[in-house]
Design an enzyme around this catalytic site. Structure first.
Site, mmCIF file in Angstrom:
data_model
loop_
_atom_site.group_PDB
_atom_site.id
_atom_site.type_symbol
_atom_site.label_atom_id
_atom_site.label_comp_id
_atom_site.label_asym_id
_atom_site.label_seq_id
_atom_site.Cartn_x
_atom_site.Cartn_y
_atom_site.Cartn_z
ATOM 1 N N GLY A 28 0.776 -1.243 0.000
ATOM 2 C CA GLY A 28 0.000 0.000 0.000
ATOM 3 C C GLY A 28 0.801 1.282 0.000
ATOM 4 O O GLY A 28 0.351 2.298 0.531
ATOM 5 N N ASN A 30 1.297 3.114 -2.660
ATOM 6 C CA ASN A 30 0.518 4.057 -3.481
ATOM 7 C C ASN A 30 -0.666 4.617 -2.691
ATOM 8 O O ASN A 30 -1.008 5.800 -2.823
ATOM 9 C CB ASN A 30 0.040 3.386 -4.763
ATOM 10 N N ASN A 123 -6.446 2.423 -12.561
ATOM 11 C CA ASN A 123 -5.431 1.473 -12.087
ATOM 12 C C ASN A 123 -4.052 2.080 -12.334
ATOM 13 O O ASN A 123 -3.864 2.848 -13.278
ATOM 14 C CB ASN A 123 -5.552 0.157 -12.880
ATOM 15 N N HIS A 125 -0.162 0.878 -13.125
ATOM 16 C CA HIS A 125 0.596 -0.297 -13.566
ATOM 17 C C HIS A 125 2.061 0.105 -13.755
ATOM 18 O O HIS A 125 2.343 1.159 -14.336
ATOM 19 C CB HIS A 125 0.012 -0.823 -14.885
#
Ligand code: GRF
Length: 220
Positions: A28, A30, A123, A125
């Site tokens: 976590g 981010n 999202n 990536h």
């Protein structure tokens, strides 16, 4: 679930407090970047819900520390993937989430969640999509392929895994003596800037989805 080539959508109306629901399966960092930037008023948003599919996710501790409602929806606790996603959607709706943020959430998102938050799931990536998409080893794959530049991508989530409209990308060089760890760490620094920046643009109503692409509208 992509739009017709010329159809356009602004995912959320401009707001000074976009309500974020963050889904995370792991450490976590981010999520932490979002918690820090929103608390510092650098992004006009608030993390109002954290969801994990894993009880041992460090992301849950980060949520607890920040006093953000958090819940675990483990696949094993539900009879089917749609049941699991229905419960997640209910929780996100209870917290009045406007935008769902996948920040290291491992399960592939199914139609239940996609339909409930149509055009409102992003999202992050760790590669320059479409390179090295659809994998949990994007950094290792970049290294093994021998690319000289890689980076990270924030994109809208569609049924096409890691293939939805791109909001923004940030690049990093691949260095001669890089290991998977050193490259991943360099990319992660950019992820922590990219995700808040993408959310800032979305909250400002400046991200328009046009067919398979996004247009970033000028400020004001
Ligand atoms: C990040 O590299 C992200 O790009 C990928 O999963 C990782 C999550 O890291 N989708 P963290 O849990 O946010 O530290």
């Amino acid at each position: 679930m992509t739009l017709a080539a010329n159809a356009s959508v602004v995912p959320v109306p401009p707001t000074d407090c976009l309500r974020l629901g963050v889904l995370a399966s792991g450490r976590g960092t981010n999520l932490q970047a979002l918690l820090d930037r929103t608390a510092a008023h650098q992004v006009p948003a608030q993390v109002v819900a954290v969801v994990s599919n894993r009880r041992d996710a460090l992301a849950l501790e980060r949520a607890q520390h920040a006093e953000v409602p958090a819940a675990v929806f483990a696949r094993a606790d539900f009879s089917s993937r749609p049941e699991q996603e229905r419960a997640i959607v209910e929780f996100l709706r209870e917290q009045q989430v406007d935008l769902v943020v996948l920040a290291g959430y491992v399960p592939v998102i199914g139609p239940t969640l996609l339909d409930a938050y149509r055009h409102r799931i992003v999202n992050i990536h760790p590669s320059l999509l479409p390179a090295f998409g659809g994998t949990l080893h994007a950094q290792a794959d970049a290294l093994h392929h021998g690319v000289k530049v890689t980076g990270c991508t924030v994109h809208f989530v569609t049924t096409d895994v890691d293939g939805g409209p791109i909001v923004l990308q940030r690049t990093v060089p691949v260095l001669e003596n890089d290991t998977e760890e050193s490259l991943a760490a360099r990319i992660l620094v950019e992820e922590h800037a990219a995700l808040p920046e993408a959310i800032r643009l979305i909250a400002a109503g400046r991200v328009q989805i046009v067919g398979h692409r996004t247009r970033i509208l000028p400020a004001g």
